[in-house]
Design an enzyme around this catalytic site. Structure first.
Site, short mmCIF file in Angstrom:
data_model
loop_
_atom_site.label_atom_id
_atom_site.label_comp_id
_atom_site.label_asym_id
_atom_site.label_seq_id
_atom_site.Cartn_x
_atom_site.Cartn_y
_atom_site.Cartn_z
N GLY A 1 0.52 -1.54 -0.12
CA GLY A 1 0.05 -0.12 -0.35
C GLY A 1 1.11 1.35 0.02
N SER B 1 0.03 4.57 -1.58
CA SER B 1 -0.98 6.48 -1.44
C SER B 1 -1.08 6.12 -0.10
CB SER B 1 -2.26 4.92 -2.91
OG SER B 1 -3.54 6.30 -1.91
N GLY C 1 0.26 4.32 3.75
CA GLY C 1 1.76 3.83 3.49
C GLY C 1 2.63 4.79 2.05
N SER D 1 -7.59 -0.53 12.32
CA SER D 1 -8.07 0.77 12.27
C SER D 1 -8.93 0.26 13.25
CB SER D 1 -9.19 -0.35 11.01
OG SER D 1 -9.88 1.41 11.50
N TYR E 1 -14.64 -5.33 7.17
CA TYR E 1 -13.58 -4.31 7.00
C TYR E 1 -13.39 -4.87 8.58
CZ TYR E 1 -11.06 -0.50 7.37
OH TYR E 1 -10.05 0.26 7.95
P1 NAP Z 1 -5.79 4.53 0.97
O1 NAP Z 1 -4.99 5.80 0.31
O2 NAP Z 1 -6.55 3.84 -0.16
O3 NAP Z 1 -4.20 3.83 0.15
C1 NAP Z 1 -4.49 1.81 -0.04
C2 NAP Z 1 -3.34 1.53 -0.69
O4 NAP Z 1 -3.82 -0.17 -0.27
C3 NAP Z 1 -2.56 1.72 -2.63
O5 NAP Z 1 -1.53 1.62 -2.46
C4 NAP Z 1 -3.59 0.86 -3.01
O6 NAP Z 1 -2.75 0.18 -4.06
C5 NAP Z 1 -3.08 -0.71 -1.96
N1 NAP Z 1 -4.24 -1.81 -1.88
C6 NAP Z 1 -5.56 -1.59 -1.84
N2 NAP Z 1 -5.57 -3.27 -2.15
C7 NAP Z 1 -4.16 -3.76 -2.72
C8 NAP Z 1 -3.95 -4.97 -3.01
N3 NAP Z 1 -5.14 -6.07 -3.27
N4 NAP Z 1 -2.85 -5.61 -2.94
C9 NAP Z 1 -1.89 -4.74 -2.95
N5 NAP Z 1 -2.14 -3.14 -2.69
C10 NAP Z 1 -3.40 -3.10 -2.32
O7 NAP Z 1 -5.76 4.24 1.82
P2 NAP Z 1 -5.00 4.41 3.43
O8 NAP Z 1 -5.83 4.96 3.87
O9 NAP Z 1 -3.74 4.56 2.83
O10 NAP Z 1 -5.47 2.88 4.43
C11 NAP Z 1 -3.89 2.47 4.41
C12 NAP Z 1 -4.28 1.30 5.50
O11 NAP Z 1 -4.70 1.82 6.23
C13 NAP Z 1 -5.72 0.02 5.14
O12 NAP Z 1 -5.44 -0.35 5.55
C14 NAP Z 1 -7.00 0.92 5.38
O13 NAP Z 1 -7.75 0.13 5.57
C15 NAP Z 1 -5.97 1.61 6.81
N6 NAP Z 1 -7.29 2.74 7.70
C16 NAP Z 1 -7.13 3.81 6.50
C17 NAP Z 1 -8.16 5.12 7.71
C18 NAP Z 1 -8.45 6.20 7.19
O14 NAP Z 1 -9.05 6.38 7.46
N7 NAP Z 1 -7.51 6.20 5.91
C19 NAP Z 1 -8.62 4.92 9.28
C20 NAP Z 1 -7.55 3.50 9.90
C21 NAP Z 1 -7.20 2.36 8.78
P3 NAP Z 1 -3.58 -0.18 -4.96
O15 NAP Z 1 -5.55 0.04 -5.01
O16 NAP Z 1 -3.46 0.54 -6.71
O17 NAP Z 1 -3.52 -1.74 -4.80
#
Ligand code: NAP
Length: 249
Positions: free
Chosen positions: A13, A16, A19, A137, A150
């Site tokens: 990840g 974006s 990550g 999360s 989720y």
């Molecule tokens: P994001 O900006 O949408 O980033 C998600 C990243 O994961 C992207 O790089 C995406 O790239 C990659 N990804 C998704 N599915 C994948 C797969 N099957 N294989 C490889 N890469 C994959 O979201 P984020 O907020 O940074 O989320 C990162 C983590 O934080 C997640 O686990 C999310 O559940 C957790 N989180 C986020 C929040 C929030 O509010 N933002 C809150 C709590 C927890 P591709 O789509 O190109 O594969």
């Protein structure tokens, strides 16, 4: 002194959001990073943004052959890994009554199974003194409607950290989770049909967060750096909640 001088990190990840912010921070702190995601376009952008000491690997964490290819690239280029950050994840909002088995399998396949095998397949390469950071999360502590699958995957991730902390302690490897609150990344937009709706969700989460705003990816990167570096040398098996207080008060 840089906190990650000479360290090799894999960040799923890493193209974006949280990550990407962590990968940038790691390079600033002296690490070499392998960033992983499915969309090549996002990987290319992220690689340019990080600028140096980065390899982008297109891979789906739900696909075990992709994970094998990822670690064979890491092995060929660097020979070992010090830090694994499992941040790849996604959200598909569904009321339980509307959830299909495909929704269930996709959510568990990426968010739980994907994390599991991302770490399992790193084990042969992980060096003593290593650190594994699993992005869970704050929702694993809550009962938010439309997030049954989720939140359950994130509870699984939190559980993995406890077991792996014990399984890996004799190798000098620490394992911890980070539980973010609502953070301003594209994952919010991905859940809504329009920018207006997504911004409405941002405003809603700000209003129910004690600190009065949603978090920034850079704030999560600071927390990931803490867990990845020796700054957290006496922590293993913990869940570091960084959520503006939303799950805690
Ligand atoms: P994001 O900006 O949408 O980033 C998600 C990243 O994961 C992207 O790089 C995406 O790239 C990659 N990804 C998704 N599915 C994948 C797969 N099957 N294989 C490889 N890469 C994959 O979201 P984020 O907020 O940074 O989320 C990162 C983590 O934080 C997640 O686990 C999310 O559940 C957790 N989180 C986020 C929040 C929030 O509010 N933002 C809150 C709590 C927890 P591709 O789509 O190109 O594969």
């Amino acid at each position: 002194m840089a906190k990650l001088e000479g360290k090799i990190a894999v960040v799923t990840g890493g193209s974006s959001g949280i990550g990407l912010a962590a990968a940038k921070k790691f390079v600033e702190e002296g690490a070499y990073v392998f960033i992983v995601g499915r969309r090549q376009s996002e990987l290319d952008k992220a690689k340019a943004e990080i600028g140096r000491n980065v390899t982008a690997v297109q891979a789906d964490v739900a696909n075990l052959d992709d994970l094998d290819r990822l670690y064979s690239i890491v092995k060929d280029q660097k020979g070992a890994v010090d830090i694994v950050v499992a941040s790849a994840g996604f959200v598909e909002r569904k009321l339980t009554q509307d959830a299909t088995s495909a929704h269930f399998d996709k959510t568990f396949g990426i968010n739980a199974r994907g994390v599991y095998f991302t770490v399992q397949k790193a084990l042969p390469l992980l060096r003593k003194g290593g650190s594994v950071v699993l992005v869970s999360s704050g929702l694993h502590l809550k009962g938010l409607p439309e997030h049954s699958t989720y939140a359950a995957t994130k509870a699984a991730v939190r559980s993995f950290a406890r077991t792996w902390a014990m399984e890996l302690k004799d190798r000098g490897i620490r394992v911890n989770t980070l539980s973010p609150g609502a953070i301003d990344t594209p994952i919010i937009d991905s859940q809504f049909k329009s920018k207006e709706e997504a911004d409405g969700a941002r405003a809603f989460f700000s209003s129910i967060t004690p600190l009065g705003r949603i978090g920034r990816p850079e704030e999560m990167a600071a927390a990931v750096l803490y867990l990845a570096s020796d700054d957290s040398s006496y922590s293993t098996g913990i869940d570091l909640v960084a959520d503006g207080g939303i799950t805690q008060v």
